[in-house]
Scaffold this active site. Structure first.
Site, short mmCIF file in Angstrom:
data_model
loop_
_atom_site.label_atom_id
_atom_site.label_comp_id
_atom_site.label_asym_id
_atom_site.label_seq_id
_atom_site.Cartn_x
_atom_site.Cartn_y
_atom_site.Cartn_z
N MET A 51 7.26 50.00 -2.51
CA MET A 51 7.24 49.45 -1.16
C MET A 51 5.82 49.45 -0.62
SD MET A 51 10.83 50.98 0.25
CE MET A 51 10.50 52.57 -0.47
N ARG A 76 3.37 53.89 6.36
CA ARG A 76 3.78 54.04 4.96
C ARG A 76 5.29 54.17 4.85
NH1 ARG A 76 0.30 58.79 2.41
NH2 ARG A 76 0.49 57.57 0.50
N HIS A 102 -0.15 53.32 -11.21
CA HIS A 102 1.21 52.79 -11.16
C HIS A 102 1.85 52.74 -12.54
CE1 HIS A 102 4.04 49.36 -11.48
NE2 HIS A 102 4.54 49.92 -10.39
N TYR A 129 37.85 65.74 -24.01
CA TYR A 129 36.57 65.53 -24.67
C TYR A 129 36.11 64.10 -24.49
CZ TYR A 129 39.15 63.13 -28.40
OH TYR A 129 39.93 62.25 -29.09
N GLY A 189 5.26 53.27 -5.50
CA GLY A 189 4.62 51.96 -5.58
C GLY A 189 5.52 50.78 -5.32
N LYS A 209 9.00 61.20 2.07
CA LYS A 209 7.64 61.42 2.56
C LYS A 209 7.67 62.10 3.93
CE LYS A 209 4.33 58.47 1.44
NZ LYS A 209 5.22 57.62 0.72
N CYS A 227 36.66 57.42 -26.55
CA CYS A 227 35.80 57.15 -27.71
C CYS A 227 35.03 55.85 -27.56
CB CYS A 227 36.62 57.13 -29.00
SG CYS A 227 37.93 55.89 -29.03
#
Length: 882
Positions: A105, A94, A454, A859, A103, A24, A839
């Site tokens: 905190m 804030r 929310h 892989y 939402g 923020k 695997c």
């Protein structure tokens, strides 16, 4: 010694400082740099929060003084003073985490209003009602967040006042009504606290900052961080920002908007607003907001400026933006911008569209999509053939379909969902404290709130279906019912939600697998062009193999054979083989089983022709194919008591004797895998013949076949693998000689015991490949039984952060990972080109895939529906680590 700088003015920040200023703080600083209208502010850094956490909440030296100095500079720039009876400065306090946690905190608005300043606020605004509205909001937020007063204390008083005045909305209350409500709130607050709370705005500011620090560690934030892999060590910043007011009347408003649709990714107008309201009213679902498009009618100039600002911010950030804004007396202010939370479908579409628009590169698109998000695209939808009529309709807040039994509290949903029950959480509106119930629910339905509430934001971020703001439903928490069109549905009744349309249906509708669209295909195609790591699937039948190939698997990394033995039509033969008294009889029974095994392999090889298939020879202990010891004992007793025929009793008694003979105290570490093959060599011989005959048959019929890879399980000693390899090689040679044809065949082993990893250089001398069975390797390394641990202590270890994650879900890098790394290094010290794969279930976990990439495996292999996730994760690993 230079004092650590903990406070930064708005003009000192930028988006590059996000780790320090939080999302923020960095976002509003960046908007300021771009010339976007932003209320002035200063930010307390994440470092200050971390320092306080490490010192039992005690602030680091100098922080209080820096906040006071930052406030003084803010007062000088704005020409207002906190707490002034003539020209008061009101601020919001804030949170601002580095990683977005919507939402989770706490926030305090209107700090600075008091008995001394409320009249000045009214006079300066020319609006007495507005001032008292701000004051009552401040008392409630400060009381709840800072002083810990229960929310219902204030909500009950507000509800009672509205009922007494005969109004439905708080906006219908007059200035005098609100003035009386402030007196009521103050009285209730003092009663709750057992004395007067402080009215000093400077002390309130410090206490508010401290409350935001504390909220970083609140239960809902902890749950959210665990669910999203966010470290608690990051801390939160705190933003102290000059208030602007959307509740100054009909020329003011507040809202939330996205630069693209966060549910679909479409480049279209998306957002909501409320006239004469403050920001919390929108995101908390207190009032049902209006679609953003309607803002053009009531505030046209601010609306156009908002559209231009949205475009500017998206072009600058090169990502979908989630923005909060306030219009105060027709003037627009931006309060926040951040990269928007979005559904998986929106993430994929946005990434593809932005590449086509030239905003980002393909590589940036790959890094922007979280691999786990693709899982949500594979969720089912409602069968389009269904003719069911919806019983209610709300807002399509998070797409997909969900079927479940109703639950009315987050605790109940968490308990039932945690046990595997499919539940639909029904709430008036979710709050951040409900997250533990939301995250294990199939879907969420709310009576209130909008597309940016929310419930909607959290559900979209987690890929959970959500229908918000369902009209006309009545929820009775005491009776645990929701009434829809006059019919009550209780706890345990089943509903179906369509989060893509907002429709609600009675009962369980049939669901169908989702279709994978062109955007999805485009993203994984880009990933395939980038990744080094191969991606195979774990599959043991034609259907799974076909689905795996459809989803992009490059072969089968684990074809288990034990489930083929469990099929009803061959289980009797398998039991006869186990109960055989001689090798001759046992081999006769194995000859009966061989064509059944061959048929299984032919189906799988047909689906995978042209690709490699690794077949694991029989692994589990033989008692798994026999009845349970206790159940068989009870059956024999029952037959004897009932006077059953002697022949039947003798047969079941013989079976009981064999069950007892084969019973082991710890079968997972007992006679299984290669140990079984050493005792009964006819089993690996029969399976090898079935494999080779199937491969040759498919070659004859289809013109091509699979790359045959035979894997011998549970090897701990070189001699074990050498013995079993000799049986396989001899059998392969016999089959080739009989057929007059040959195929390439490789023989390898699973590395699933710690000793095998430690002596991998010895084992590699007689192995063509290694496949790490990380499920068993985790059990044997940590010394825990998976089933027992996951039903017992393991979750508490994760909750208490003794373990960062469940080690069966994401690999224990330091422990199990070290053995994998050792196995690869030692194996390749003998055979530099040794092929290595994994695997276990970790083969589909994005974080584990990063580790396997860095370790140099060839892989990973995972369940078919996780193949696309693995393809994307492997590409991201290549881009991040080379």
């Amino acid at each position: 010694m230079t004092e650590t700088k903990y406070v930064y003015d708005l003009s000192e920040g930028s988006m590059a400082m996000k780790p320090l200023l939080g999302g923020k703080g960095a976002g509003i600083a960046e908007m300021k740099r771009l010339g976007v209208p932003v209320p002035d502010a200063f930010t307390v850094t994440t470092e200050a929060c971390v320092a306080a956490m490490k010192n039992n909440g005690q602030w680091p030296d100098g922080l209080a003084g820096q906040i006071e100095a930052g406030l003084a500079r803010l007062e000088e720039r704005t020409g207002k003073v906190l707490g002034s009876p003539t020209n008061p400065l009101l601020v919001s306090v804030r949170s601002g985490a580095v990683m977005s946690m919507p939402g989770m905190m706490d926030t305090i608005l209107n700090l600075g209003i008091s008995d001394d300043s409320v009249q000045a606020v009214a006079a300066l605004a020319g609006n007495e009602r507005f001032a008292w509205d701000c004051y009552r909001r401040f008392i409630q937020m400060y009381g709840e967040v800072v002083e810990g007063i229960e929310p219902h204390v204030y909500e009950d008083a507000l509800t009672a006042l509205k009922e007494a005045k005969g109004v439905e909305s708080d906006t219908d209350l007059t200035a005098e009504d609100l003035k009386g409500l402030v007196d009521t709130f103050k009285r209730l607050s003092n009663e709750a606290l057992g004395g007067e709370w402080t009215s000093d705005p400077h002390e309130q500011l410090n206490r508010a900052v401290n409350a935001v620090f504390r909220s970083w560690l609140n239960p809902r934030a902890e749950v959210y961080r665990r669910a999203n892999g966010i470290s608690r060590d990051l801390g939160t910043a705190v933003n102290v920002q000059q208030m602007v007011f959307g509740n100054r009347g009909d020329t003011s408003a507040t809202g939330v908007c996205f630069s693209r649709n966060p549910a679909t990714g479409a480049k279209e107008l998306y957002g909501e607003f409320l006239v004469n309201a403050q920001g919390e009213d929108v995101v908390a679902g207190i009032r049902t907001p209006r679609p953003l498009a309607e803002m053009q009618e009531v505030l046209p100039e601010a609306f156009q400026e908002l559209l231009d600002t949205m475009q500017t911010l998206e072009l600058h950030q090169k990502d979908m933006q989630d923005m909060e804004f306030t219009v105060e007396d027709r003037k627009l202010y931006m309060l926040q911008t951040r990269n928007g939370k979005r559904t998986a479908a929106a993430a994929v579409k946005t990434a593809v569209d932005m590449v086509e628009e030239g905003l980002i590169t393909k590589e940036e698109a790959i890094l922007r999509i979280e691999p786990a998000q693709l899982d949500a695209l594979l969720h089912p939808g409602i069968d389009p053939k269904s003719t069911a009529k919806p019983i209610a309709k709300g807002l399509p807040a998070s797409p997909g379909a969900a079927v479940g039994a109703l639950s009315f509290t987050a605790d109940d949903a968490a308990a039932r969902g945690g046990k595997g029950e499919k539940v639909i959480l029904v709430r008036f509106e979710t709050t951040p404290d409900d997250i533990h119930g939301v995250m294990v629910s199939q879907g969420v339905m709310t009576a209130h709130g909008g597309m940016t509430s929310h419930a909607a934001v959290v559900a979209r971020g987690m890929g959970i279906t959500c229908v918000a703001g369902v009209k006309g439903i009545k929820i009775d928490y005491d009776e645990k019912t929701v009434t829809i069109n006059g019919k009550a549905y209780g706890e345990g009744d089943t509903l179906t939600l369509n989060g893509s349309t907002g429709e609600v249906f009675e009962g369980a509708l049939p669901l169908v697998p989702p279709s994978i669209n062109e955007d999805f295909q485009q993203v994984v195609a880009w990933a395939d062009g980038i990744r080094r790591l191969g991606v195979r699937a774990n599959a043991e039948n034609f259907e799974d193999a076909s689905k795996a190939r459809e989803l992009g698997a490059e072969g089968i990394g684990l074809c288990r054979t034990e489930h083929m033995f469990m099929v009803a039509d061959r289980l009797p033969a398998v039991r006869r083989m186990i109960l055989s008294e001689s090798d001759e009889i046992r081999n006769q029974v194995l000859a009966e089983i061989l064509p059944m095994q061959q048929a299984d392999f032919e189906e799988i090889f047909t689906a995978m022709k042209g690709l490699p298939v690794t077949v694991r020879l029989l692994d589990p202990p033989l008692h798994e194919f026999l009845p349970n010891l206790v159940e068989q004992s009870l059956l024999v007793q029952k037959l004897e008591l009932e006077g059953a025929p002697a022949e039947q009793i003798a047969e079941e008694t013989a079976l009981l004797a064999q069950v007892k003979r084969l019973h082991e105290q710890n079968p997972m570490l007992g006679t299984r895998g290669c140990r079984l093959g050493l005792l009964w060599p006819g089993i690996p011989e029969m399976q090898t013949r079935a494999i080779i005959r199937a491969a040759l048959a498919v070659l004859e019929r289809e013109g091509e076949t699979v790359g045959v890879e035979i894997m011998i399980p549970l090897v701990a000693l070189k001699a074990e693998l050498a013995d079993q390899r000799a049986i396989v090689e001899k059998t392969v040679a016999e089959e080739f000689a009989a057929a007059g044809k040959e195929l390439p065949v490789t023989i390898g082993t699973m590395i699933e015991l710690p000793r095998a990893a430690v002596v991998a250089d010895q084992i590699a001398e007689v192995a063509d490949f290694f496949s790490f069975g990380t499920n068993d390797l985790t059990q044997t390394t940590i010394g825990i039984s998976r089933d027992d641990a996951e039903n017992g202590f393991l979750q508490s270890y994760v909750d208490r952060e003794i373990l960062p994650r469940n080690p069966f879900e994401s690999i224990d890098v330091d422990g199990v990972g070290s053995l994998v790394r050792m196995g690869v290094e030692k194996g390749r010290s003998v055979k530099p080109a040794l092929k290595t794969g994994v695997c276990g279930e970790h083969g589909g976990d994005p974080d584990s895939i990063e580790f396997f990439h860095k370790t140099g495996l060839n892989y990973v292999s995972c369940s078919p529906f996780r193949v696309p996730i693995a393809r994307l994760a492997a590409a991201r690993a290549q881009l991040l680590f080379g």
